[in-house]
Write a protein that holds these residues in place. Sequence first.
Motif, PDB file in Angstrom:
ATOM      1  N   UNK A  97     -30.058 -77.019  16.395  1.00  0.00           N
ATOM      2  CA  UNK A  97     -31.706 -75.946  15.921  1.00  0.00           C
ATOM      3  C   UNK A  97     -31.565 -75.320  15.803  1.00  0.00           C
ATOM      4  N   UNK A  98     -30.891 -74.439  16.314  1.00  0.00           N
ATOM      5  CA  UNK A  98     -30.640 -72.922  15.936  1.00  0.00           C
ATOM      6  C   UNK A  98     -31.250 -72.712  14.700  1.00  0.00           C
ATOM      7  N   UNK A  99     -29.559 -73.230  14.290  1.00  0.00           N
ATOM      8  CA  UNK A  99     -30.027 -73.127  12.579  1.00  0.00           C
ATOM      9  C   UNK A  99     -30.910 -73.519  11.271  1.00  0.00           C
ATOM     10  N   UNK A 100     -31.765 -74.913  12.201  1.00  0.00           N
ATOM     11  CA  UNK A 100     -32.615 -75.515  11.638  1.00  0.00           C
ATOM     12  C   UNK A 100     -34.681 -74.803  11.672  1.00  0.00           C
ATOM     13  N   UNK A 101     -33.807 -74.268  12.667  1.00  0.00           N
ATOM     14  CA  UNK A 101     -35.205 -73.062  12.950  1.00  0.00           C
ATOM     15  C   UNK A 101     -35.246 -72.291  12.342  1.00  0.00           C
ATOM     16  N   UNK A 102     -34.071 -71.690  12.161  1.00  0.00           N
ATOM     17  CA  UNK A 102     -34.106 -70.291  10.325  1.00  0.00           C
ATOM     18  C   UNK A 102     -33.726 -70.797   9.727  1.00  0.00           C
ATOM     19  N   UNK A 108     -40.960 -70.860   5.216  1.00  0.00           N
ATOM     20  CA  UNK A 108     -42.100 -70.612   5.611  1.00  0.00           C
ATOM     21  C   UNK A 108     -42.513 -69.530   4.411  1.00  0.00           C
ATOM     22  N   UNK A 109     -41.343 -68.468   4.752  1.00  0.00           N
ATOM     23  CA  UNK A 109     -40.941 -67.530   4.023  1.00  0.00           C
ATOM     24  C   UNK A 109     -41.465 -67.450   3.217  1.00  0.00           C
ATOM     25  N   UNK A 110     -40.747 -67.981   2.456  1.00  0.00           N
ATOM     26  CA  UNK A 110     -40.372 -67.910   0.461  1.00  0.00           C
ATOM     27  C   UNK A 110     -41.501 -68.589   0.206  1.00  0.00           C
ATOM     28  N   UNK A 111     -42.362 -69.656   0.527  1.00  0.00           N
ATOM     29  CA  UNK A 111     -43.340 -70.095   0.533  1.00  0.00           C
ATOM     30  C   UNK A 111     -44.367 -69.610   0.594  1.00  0.00           C
ATOM     31  N   UNK A 112     -44.151 -68.222   1.498  1.00  0.00           N
ATOM     32  CA  UNK A 112     -45.549 -67.529   1.356  1.00  0.00           C
ATOM     33  C   UNK A 112     -45.661 -66.351   0.034  1.00  0.00           C
ATOM     34  N   UNK A 113     -44.671 -65.783   0.121  1.00  0.00           N
ATOM     35  CA  UNK A 113     -44.412 -64.878  -0.814  1.00  0.00           C
ATOM     36  C   UNK A 113     -44.388 -65.600  -2.730  1.00  0.00           C
TER      37      UNK A 113
END
Length: 143
Positions: A97-102, A108-113
Amino acid sequence: MLVGLVAKFGVDKFRAVCVNEFGTDDWKLRKAWNFAIMLVTPAVGLAVLIWWIVDTIKEEPGWYEFDMDTLMMTFLQWGTAIILLLGANLIYARYVQHKQRLAAENVEMASSQMPKKVTSHSESNGLLESQAEDSEFDVTSSL
């Protein structure tokens, strides 16, 4: 164990959605079913388990030995199964789940850029016209 799943899902929700809505020409479960599932069924299960343990201790003289069909072997097997399942759950909860969260955060970061999409027709025409003015290629001269 299935009673625990019903309790986690929600007794009222399970009764209303999974049983009453899908039953055709069948009895509808009433509110008393909630009481039976949440209190009576676990109490009966616990009573049967305690009865079996007490009966085994009274009737079998070697119940404390680690033989094939003894109470201690049953406890060992169930304890091992519970520890393995909890360990697998912990590994899943921590790492997978940690990998899925990352991965979700990276998306999200890529889509905001990314540059904003052109949403209206007039904006897209203006964009095309400004690109055409900047280019050295003239469409009419090549015909």
